[in-house]
Design an enzyme around this catalytic site. Sequence first.
Site, short mmCIF file in Angstrom:
data_model
loop_
_atom_site.label_atom_id
_atom_site.label_comp_id
_atom_site.label_asym_id
_atom_site.label_seq_id
_atom_site.Cartn_x
_atom_site.Cartn_y
_atom_site.Cartn_z
N SER A 2 57.20 38.07 56.23
CA SER A 2 57.12 39.48 56.60
C SER A 2 57.49 39.70 58.06
CB SER A 2 55.70 40.01 56.35
OG SER A 2 55.58 41.34 56.81
N ASP A 3 58.24 40.76 58.30
CA ASP A 3 58.43 41.25 59.65
C ASP A 3 57.10 41.81 60.15
OD1 ASP A 3 59.80 41.92 61.94
OD2 ASP A 3 60.49 43.84 61.17
N LYS A 4 56.92 41.87 61.47
CA LYS A 4 55.67 42.41 62.01
C LYS A 4 55.74 43.91 62.22
CE LYS A 4 54.63 42.18 66.40
NZ LYS A 4 54.31 43.59 66.77
N THR A 309 60.74 40.60 54.02
CA THR A 309 60.77 42.01 54.41
C THR A 309 61.48 42.15 55.74
OG1 THR A 309 58.73 42.07 55.71
CG2 THR A 309 58.52 42.29 53.33
#
Length: 374
Positions: A2-4, A309
Amino acid sequence: ASDKTGTLTVNQLTVRRLQLARQPAWALTGEGLRPEGTWVLPQGAMRELHEPILQRLCQAAVLANEASLWQREGQWSGAGDAVDLALLVMAHKSGVTQPACREHFAQLDTIAYESEARFAASLNQYPEGPRASVKGAVETVLAMCERMACADGDLPLQAELLREQAEALAAAGFRVLALAQGPVDWAPGASFSAHDLQGLTLLGLVALSDPPRPEVREAIAACRQAGIRVAMITGDHPATALAVARDVGLAEHAGEVVTGAELAQAAREDAAAFDALCRQGLVFARTEPRQKLAIVESLQRQGHFVAVTGDGVNDAPALRAAQVGVAMGLGGADVARESAALVVADDHFSSIVAGIEEGRIAYANVRKVIFLLI
């Protein structure tokens, strides 16, 4: 994977702290795009002594900026990157506005922000000559500086002191940027590049907060119960990334954080060393775009079914390489949406988890029907 920013966090950045050299941090009040707030100074600090530095810092924040902030019918709106908007709001709260800066300091050239370079710069005409304004990652901007702005004048740079101050802010969960300015030997028609950014003066460090989405902690816990491993991949400072990971229940200690520099070193050794880092890491910080793709490929080599993501242009290769690329529908770039297999309409991490749950229900139902027929 996941992106942050924008997925685990709300992507509503606000400047909360200002760290000047050899000074305790200042706090800034106010929320969102409305430029209403004041600086709260530590006890004993005198703003008058540091006002010239604050003005220079705000000018640099406004000039090295690609966003726009405006008021219409009493409502404040903006367009552009969340970091740039937060810097414009900070400057406006300090009495420095974008239209005034652009009118007084004509723009001569720019260097747009790139994830791999980790800085952006603007070249503007000052009365004394061309001057560069730079914003970017602390370690990148420090390498361009020879002096630092202090109340008693510009003094020789104390890089280690500033790194310690930046580490303290990052450990508190802030995203930290450095701002610098300096004269440039430039003639009309000449190119303006990173090679010109030497001998600058560091003006200060800006700490921004981007709170986690309230539903993320519960969603990550649901993933773990369902046998799904969640990893965060971000370009932020390792201490900032770990602080956010702790907030959302993703990681607990520094041993679960892998940096881009460590990945680069392992890649130079062999694939096994790289795979070992990817296997142990739950948080990947200060990564470059191509490293995100390499992490995905490593996890796939190790037998994982990988979903990624992302919302930016630089995420496109990883989105395409993953078994399931998931782009953000609200804040995502067109290239990211075109490269992904799925687009999340509300940008919520919990929506991805809900999608997995529905998919597993459908898969289980198909198995039951086939079993019944057989």
